[in-house]
Write a protein that holds these residues in place. Structure first.
Motif, PDB file in Angstrom:
ATOM      1  N   CYS A 172      22.729  51.475  27.564  1.00  0.00           N
ATOM      2  CA  CYS A 172      23.963  51.998  28.267  1.00  0.00           C
ATOM      3  C   CYS A 172      23.950  52.832  29.663  1.00  0.00           C
ATOM      4  O   CYS A 172      22.873  53.263  29.798  1.00  0.00           O
ATOM      5  N   ALA A 173      25.035  52.654  30.272  1.00  0.00           N
ATOM      6  CA  ALA A 173      25.036  52.993  31.457  1.00  0.00           C
ATOM      7  C   ALA A 173      26.334  54.027  31.428  1.00  0.00           C
ATOM      8  O   ALA A 173      27.698  53.316  31.027  1.00  0.00           O
ATOM      9  N   THR A 174      26.418  55.397  32.148  1.00  0.00           N
ATOM     10  CA  THR A 174      27.697  56.272  31.866  1.00  0.00           C
ATOM     11  C   THR A 174      27.669  56.984  33.235  1.00  0.00           C
ATOM     12  O   THR A 174      26.705  56.977  34.059  1.00  0.00           O
ATOM     13  N   SER A 315      23.771  67.029  38.658  1.00  0.00           N
ATOM     14  CA  SER A 315      23.348  66.498  37.650  1.00  0.00           C
ATOM     15  C   SER A 315      21.832  66.355  37.413  1.00  0.00           C
ATOM     16  O   SER A 315      21.174  65.646  37.940  1.00  0.00           O
ATOM     17  N   MET A 316      21.488  67.114  36.460  1.00  0.00           N
ATOM     18  CA  MET A 316      19.668  67.198  36.341  1.00  0.00           C
ATOM     19  C   MET A 316      19.287  66.398  35.181  1.00  0.00           C
ATOM     20  O   MET A 316      18.209  65.991  35.043  1.00  0.00           O
ATOM     21  N   THR A 317      20.153  66.004  34.266  1.00  0.00           N
ATOM     22  CA  THR A 317      19.840  65.396  32.811  1.00  0.00           C
ATOM     23  C   THR A 317      20.644  64.104  32.618  1.00  0.00           C
ATOM     24  O   THR A 317      21.503  63.785  33.491  1.00  0.00           O
ATOM     25  N   THR A 318      20.164  63.272  32.015  1.00  0.00           N
ATOM     26  CA  THR A 318      21.215  62.249  31.178  1.00  0.00           C
ATOM     27  C   THR A 318      21.726  62.581  29.990  1.00  0.00           C
ATOM     28  O   THR A 318      21.650  61.758  28.994  1.00  0.00           O
ATOM     29  N   ASN A 319      22.199  63.865  29.772  1.00  0.00           N
ATOM     30  CA  ASN A 319      22.693  64.420  28.516  1.00  0.00           C
ATOM     31  C   ASN A 319      24.008  63.665  28.154  1.00  0.00           C
ATOM     32  O   ASN A 319      24.478  63.521  26.986  1.00  0.00           O
ATOM     33  N   THR A 320      24.644  62.991  29.329  1.00  0.00           N
ATOM     34  CA  THR A 320      25.669  62.061  28.909  1.00  0.00           C
ATOM     35  C   THR A 320      25.432  60.918  27.915  1.00  0.00           C
ATOM     36  O   THR A 320      26.014  60.568  27.255  1.00  0.00           O
ATOM     37  N   ILE A 321      24.320  60.227  28.341  1.00  0.00           N
ATOM     38  CA  ILE A 321      23.754  59.208  27.596  1.00  0.00           C
ATOM     39  C   ILE A 321      23.559  59.635  26.236  1.00  0.00           C
ATOM     40  O   ILE A 321      23.730  58.990  24.995  1.00  0.00           O
ATOM     41  N   GLU A 322      22.822  60.721  25.953  1.00  0.00           N
ATOM     42  CA  GLU A 322      22.464  61.423  24.934  1.00  0.00           C
ATOM     43  C   GLU A 322      23.811  61.538  23.852  1.00  0.00           C
ATOM     44  O   GLU A 322      23.805  61.401  22.533  1.00  0.00           O
ATOM     45  N   SER A 323      24.772  62.097  24.517  1.00  0.00           N
ATOM     46  CA  SER A 323      26.077  62.193  23.880  1.00  0.00           C
ATOM     47  C   SER A 323      26.575  61.013  23.318  1.00  0.00           C
ATOM     48  O   SER A 323      27.149  60.763  22.140  1.00  0.00           O
ATOM     49  N   MET A 324      26.529  59.805  24.017  1.00  0.00           N
ATOM     50  CA  MET A 324      27.056  58.642  23.932  1.00  0.00           C
ATOM     51  C   MET A 324      26.251  58.047  22.821  1.00  0.00           C
ATOM     52  O   MET A 324      26.703  57.497  21.541  1.00  0.00           O
TER      53      MET A 324
END
Length: 426
Positions: A172-174, A315-324
């Motif tokens: 996934c890419a966000t 943006s320091m993390t990939t939390n958007t992907i974790e939420s997805m």
């Protein structure tokens, strides 16, 4: 009440009691041997249809309220599996419908890229004509591609496992829009997370999704991603690769298991000024030399805010992907076509509806079949994941392993296969 003394023992046995019983016999199961998974499926069907990710414990509680029996985990799991097949179809059938679904998606949303790669089908070393074996698939939507042009030039990428009958990974890419809302860009289904698939996914992003310059890609430190980012399309000044600080610190904590120094590294990574970053690193060197040596081996541009040059936009993390991934967690256990249909429903206000399957156009390609080598083995797989502070915490300590209880006698320490009273007549 009548009682008699046991011969040769100083024990009295009650043979008759006419009063009320206030205790239960542990040898009597609260389940029913004629209450099989097919009957249970009838009771839980509405719950599974409404929420495919419903937990087994919730289904057990529902059955206890409706029919008064405490069902075993295994029997309830099988009942949910049967319900999923009845509602969404079988896994093999789902692969056969995949081409028609993606053709309909492109027809209803013109300009949406879909790429399906397949292989020849061989059975006993003989080529079978008329069918193809599914390998991997990439897809996006025209609406998302146009919308990303107005988002920050940041892409977060990550992968997660599929839980169904066949093994696989969902890429996934966000991105983030102007309101800091999660903006999905593209997805892919592959067999595993490796360099081959990451290289293919990143090329698809460049070919089908975006050709923007000065893009920042944030990810974990997976070797396959690092290798894929060596492509000219993803090299400066066209693009910049940055590491998720959350994953980097998790890697550190796995190796050193030092939460104090992990917090110190996190504080250093979030410093905005280089001067303050160096001060924090000098303190780390004085406190723990090994931590300092580990950190300086990583390029400072990739994991610190002070040396980033503003490419991360904070943006320091990939939390958007974790939420997805969290949103899709329950759907990842469904057959592949059903999983995609449910994913589309999450964004049905943004896209044109696919309509009823009766009106889907026919596919010109051969129907797909799943790769038999990806089929999961029976039984619960052994977990190889190392849990740390990134996962779950309970009062500051890692949660202890849960206790096993027998489904027959309800006693801890063994299961129904090793129960000493499993042959007692019910």
């Amino acid at each position: 009440m009548h009682a008699s003394r046991q011969e040769g023992l100083d024990v009295w046995k009650i043979t008759r009691y006419n009063g009320p019983h206030t205790c239960s016999n542990p040898a009597i199961s609260k389940d029913h041997y004629k209450l099989d998974s097919k009957i249970i499926c009838h009771f839980i069907m509405p719950l599974v249809e409404q929420q495919p990710s419903v937990k087994i414990s919730a289904l057990q509680a529902e059955c206890k309220d409706k029919i008064g029996y405490e069902l075993s985990y295994r029997k309830t799991w099988k009942a949910r599996h049967i319900a999923i097949v009845k509602i969404y179809g079988g896994w093999e059938e789902s692969y056969g419908r995949l081409r028609r679904l993606m053709i309909t998606l492109c027809k209803q949303n013109p300009g949406s890229p879909v790429l399906i790669e397949d292989d020849e089908l061989f059975i006993d070393n003989h080529l079978v004509l008329g069918y193809k074996v599914f390998d991997r698939m990439f897809w996006s939507f025209k609406q998302l591609i146009e919308g990303f042009k107005h988002c920050r030039p940041i892409i977060c990428i990550d992968s997660t496992f599929l839980y169904g009958k066949y093994k696989g990974c969902l890429f996934c890419a966000t991105a983030l829009d102007g309101n800091n809302h999660i903006f999905p860009i593209a997805w892919a289904i592959v067999d595993c997370e490796d360099g081959r698939n990451w290289d293919w996914f990143m090329k698809c992003l460049r070919v089908f999704v975006t050709d923007r310059e000065d893009i920042c890609v944030i990810s974990d430190r997976h070797k396959g991603i690092i290798k894929a980012m060596q492509d000219d399309w993803w090299q400066p000044p066209t693009a910049h690769h940055r590491f998720c600080i959350r994953h980097s610190l998790s890697n550190y904590n796995t190796k050193f298991k030092n939460s104090v120094m992990k917090d110190a590294l996190c504080k250093a990574a979030h410093q905005n000024q280089k001067k303050k970053f160096y001060e924090a690193m000098y303190k780390i060197r004085d406190m723990h030399q090994e931590t300092y040596d580990w950190a300086v081996k990583i390029d400072s541009q990739k994991w610190t805010r002070s040396h980033d040059g503003g490419k991360r936009y904070g943006s320091m993390t990939t939390n958007t992907i974790e939420s997805m991934n969290g949103m899709l967690k329950g759907l990842r256990a469904l057959p592949i076509t059903a999983m995609l249909e449910r994913t589309l429903k999450c964004y049905e206000l943004m896209f044109h509806a696919l309509g009823d399957e009766v009106y889907w156009p026919e596919s010109n390609g051969d129907p797909l079949v799943p790769d038999s080598t990806r089929k999961r083995q029976k039984g619960r797989p052994m977990s190889s994941r190392r849990n740390n502070k990134m996962n779950w915490m309970l009062k500051g300590k890692l949660r202890e392993r849960s206790t096993i209880y027998c489904s027959i006698c309800r006693e801890p320490g063994h299961n129904r296969q090793s129960c000493p009273i499993k042959n007692v007549d019910r």
